[in-house]
Scaffold this motif. Structure first.
Motif, PDB file in Angstrom:
ATOM      1  N   LYS A 137       3.866   0.522   4.667  1.00  0.00           N
ATOM      2  CA  LYS A 137       4.163  -0.830   4.999  1.00  0.00           C
ATOM      3  C   LYS A 137       5.361  -1.089   5.887  1.00  0.00           C
ATOM      4  CE  LYS A 137       2.319  -2.466   0.543  1.00  0.00           C
ATOM      5  NZ  LYS A 137       2.598  -3.298  -0.810  1.00  0.00           N
ATOM      6  N   HIS A 186      -7.844  -9.851  -4.089  1.00  0.00           N
ATOM      7  CA  HIS A 186      -7.632 -10.189  -5.697  1.00  0.00           C
ATOM      8  C   HIS A 186      -6.317 -11.002  -5.770  1.00  0.00           C
ATOM      9  CE1 HIS A 186      -5.112  -6.415  -4.486  1.00  0.00           C
ATOM     10  NE2 HIS A 186      -4.800  -6.387  -5.352  1.00  0.00           N
ATOM     11  N   LEU A 187      -5.471 -11.032  -4.945  1.00  0.00           N
ATOM     12  CA  LEU A 187      -4.113 -11.840  -4.917  1.00  0.00           C
ATOM     13  C   LEU A 187      -4.099 -13.224  -4.747  1.00  0.00           C
ATOM     14  CD1 LEU A 187      -1.489  -9.068  -3.860  1.00  0.00           C
ATOM     15  CD2 LEU A 187      -2.443  -9.501  -6.060  1.00  0.00           C
ATOM     16  N   PHE A 211       2.690 -15.639  -4.719  1.00  0.00           N
ATOM     17  CA  PHE A 211       3.333 -14.947  -3.618  1.00  0.00           C
ATOM     18  C   PHE A 211       2.239 -14.461  -2.474  1.00  0.00           C
ATOM     19  CE2 PHE A 211       2.404 -12.240  -7.257  1.00  0.00           C
ATOM     20  CZ  PHE A 211       1.515 -11.466  -7.085  1.00  0.00           C
ATOM     21  N   ARG A 248      -1.654   7.535  -6.456  1.00  0.00           N
ATOM     22  CA  ARG A 248      -0.982   6.508  -7.313  1.00  0.00           C
ATOM     23  C   ARG A 248       0.025   7.010  -8.135  1.00  0.00           C
ATOM     24  NH1 ARG A 248      -2.286   1.083  -6.108  1.00  0.00           N
ATOM     25  NH2 ARG A 248      -2.220   0.565  -8.463  1.00  0.00           N
ATOM     26  N   THR A 291       3.896  -0.679  -9.160  1.00  0.00           N
ATOM     27  CA  THR A 291       4.357  -1.896  -8.060  1.00  0.00           C
ATOM     28  C   THR A 291       5.647  -2.385  -7.881  1.00  0.00           C
ATOM     29  OG1 THR A 291       2.137  -2.876  -8.564  1.00  0.00           O
ATOM     30  CG2 THR A 291       3.335  -4.179  -7.351  1.00  0.00           C
ATOM     31  N   ARG A 321       8.183   4.720  -4.921  1.00  0.00           N
ATOM     32  CA  ARG A 321       8.811   3.286  -4.988  1.00  0.00           C
ATOM     33  C   ARG A 321       9.995   3.435  -6.116  1.00  0.00           C
ATOM     34  NH1 ARG A 321       2.918   0.470  -6.049  1.00  0.00           N
ATOM     35  NH2 ARG A 321       2.445  -0.191  -4.056  1.00  0.00           N
ATOM     36  N   ALA A 372       9.461  -5.754  -6.072  1.00  0.00           N
ATOM     37  CA  ALA A 372       7.787  -5.724  -6.330  1.00  0.00           C
ATOM     38  C   ALA A 372       7.212  -6.134  -5.027  1.00  0.00           C
ATOM     39  CB  ALA A 372       7.702  -6.903  -7.429  1.00  0.00           C
ATOM     40  N   GLN A 373       7.804  -6.672  -4.065  1.00  0.00           N
ATOM     41  CA  GLN A 373       7.022  -6.921  -2.870  1.00  0.00           C
ATOM     42  C   GLN A 373       7.343  -5.956  -1.699  1.00  0.00           C
ATOM     43  OE1 GLN A 373       6.859 -11.191  -1.000  1.00  0.00           O
ATOM     44  NE2 GLN A 373       7.907  -9.970   0.684  1.00  0.00           N
ATOM     45  N   ASN A 377       7.805  -2.760  -1.164  1.00  0.00           N
ATOM     46  CA  ASN A 377       7.481  -1.449  -2.031  1.00  0.00           C
ATOM     47  C   ASN A 377       7.102  -0.562  -1.162  1.00  0.00           C
ATOM     48  OD1 ASN A 377       4.858  -2.580  -2.036  1.00  0.00           O
ATOM     49  ND2 ASN A 377       4.814  -2.522  -4.145  1.00  0.00           N
TER      50      ASN A 377
HETATM   51  P1  ADP Z   1      -0.304  -2.138  -5.842  1.00  0.00           P
HETATM   52  O1  ADP Z   1       0.192  -2.224  -4.380  1.00  0.00           O
HETATM   53  O2  ADP Z   1       0.790  -1.582  -6.731  1.00  0.00           O
HETATM   54  O3  ADP Z   1      -1.702  -1.938  -5.954  1.00  0.00           O
HETATM   55  P2  ADP Z   1      -1.071  -5.091  -6.334  1.00  0.00           P
HETATM   56  O4  ADP Z   1      -2.403  -4.738  -5.741  1.00  0.00           O
HETATM   57  O5  ADP Z   1      -1.280  -5.931  -7.726  1.00  0.00           O
HETATM   58  O6  ADP Z   1      -0.256  -3.652  -6.412  1.00  0.00           O
HETATM   59  O7  ADP Z   1      -0.279  -6.079  -5.379  1.00  0.00           O
HETATM   60  C1  ADP Z   1      -0.478  -5.737  -3.871  1.00  0.00           C
HETATM   61  C2  ADP Z   1       0.911  -6.087  -3.304  1.00  0.00           C
HETATM   62  O8  ADP Z   1       1.370  -7.421  -3.300  1.00  0.00           O
HETATM   63  C3  ADP Z   1       1.919  -5.200  -3.826  1.00  0.00           C
HETATM   64  O9  ADP Z   1       2.019  -3.711  -3.685  1.00  0.00           O
HETATM   65  C4  ADP Z   1       3.307  -6.043  -3.386  1.00  0.00           C
HETATM   66  O10 ADP Z   1       3.780  -5.763  -2.238  1.00  0.00           O
HETATM   67  C5  ADP Z   1       2.709  -7.330  -3.592  1.00  0.00           C
HETATM   68  N1  ADP Z   1       3.206  -8.079  -4.749  1.00  0.00           N
HETATM   69  C6  ADP Z   1       2.477  -7.645  -6.109  1.00  0.00           C
HETATM   70  N2  ADP Z   1       2.977  -8.286  -7.222  1.00  0.00           N
HETATM   71  C7  ADP Z   1       3.908  -8.949  -6.590  1.00  0.00           C
HETATM   72  C8  ADP Z   1       4.962  -9.888  -7.258  1.00  0.00           C
HETATM   73  N3  ADP Z   1       5.284 -10.280  -8.490  1.00  0.00           N
HETATM   74  N4  ADP Z   1       5.743 -10.295  -6.350  1.00  0.00           N
HETATM   75  C9  ADP Z   1       5.718  -9.986  -5.026  1.00  0.00           C
HETATM   76  N5  ADP Z   1       4.873  -9.227  -4.477  1.00  0.00           N
HETATM   77  C10 ADP Z   1       4.047  -8.813  -5.109  1.00  0.00           C
END
Ligand code: ADP
Length: 153
Positions: free
Chosen positions: A9, A51-52, A57, A85, A91, A102, A109-110, A112
């Motif tokens: 990233k 999915h987000l 955010f 993983r 995350t 990480r 959390a963001q 990462n």
């Molecule tokens: P992962 O990347 O661990 O598979 P997710 O698919 O849930 O996790 O989320 C995708 C991305 O969104 C994360 O890697 C992170 O950059 C961001 N993200 C997830 N949860 C949060 C949060 N609570 N606050 C800010 N950014 C987040």
């Protein structure tokens, strides 16, 4: 053998951690099957992070993924999705276990550092999203016999 998608990233690129992160996957024994630098767009991110879309955010995460080009990679190995993983950790960088990417390199959390497919099934979909067939290379590692027992491959 199983293949999985990794994205280095903007937090990885900007902090000059590309080599550090690649080195961890290489040392584990995964094979790099494809790699390139791309600029993320809203179109790709809306699909990739669908999915987000209802999370507060969502826009912020998308913007952070567009700050600069990212490096997309295909890594291969037995159980590659699960192995990658576990190497990257959970995350939130502050909660990720020390020793993971990480856990060692992120405080957020963001921001990462890496994305990795969460299963072999999603890896197939995600690899098609970022790579054409001719960008994935099926060469053989000469070290294969030192990476796996013969009944594992
Ligand atoms: P992962 O990347 O661990 O598979 P997710 O698919 O849930 O996790 O989320 C995708 C991305 O969104 C994360 O890697 C992170 O950059 C961001 N993200 C997830 N949860 C949060 C949060 N609570 N606050 C800010 N950014 C987040």
């Amino acid at each position: 053998m199983e293949k999985t998608l990794v994205i280095l990233k903007p937090s990885c690129v900007q902090r000059s951690l590309i080599g550090e992160v690649i080195s961890r996957f290489e040392k584990k024994g995964l094979r790099l099957a494809g790699t390139k630098m791309i600029q993320m767009t809203d179109a790709i991110l809306n699909e990739h992070y669908a999915h987000l879309k209802d999370r507060p955010f969502f826009e912020r995460v998308k913007n952070s993924m567009k700050v600069c080009p990212v490096v997309v990679q295909c890594w291969e190995g037995i159980d590659a999705a699960k192995v990658v993983r576990s190497i990257i950790g959970v995350t939130d960088g502050r909660e990720a276990v020390a020793g993971t990417i990480r856990g060692d390199l992120s405080m957020s959390a963001q921001e990462n550092i890496v994305h990795a497919s969460d299963s072999a099934e999603s890896a197939k979909v995600e690899l098609k999203r970022f790579f054409a067939d001719n960008e994935i290379f099926d060469y053989k590692l000469s070290t294969l016999a030192h990476l796996y027992a013969c009944d594992e491959i």
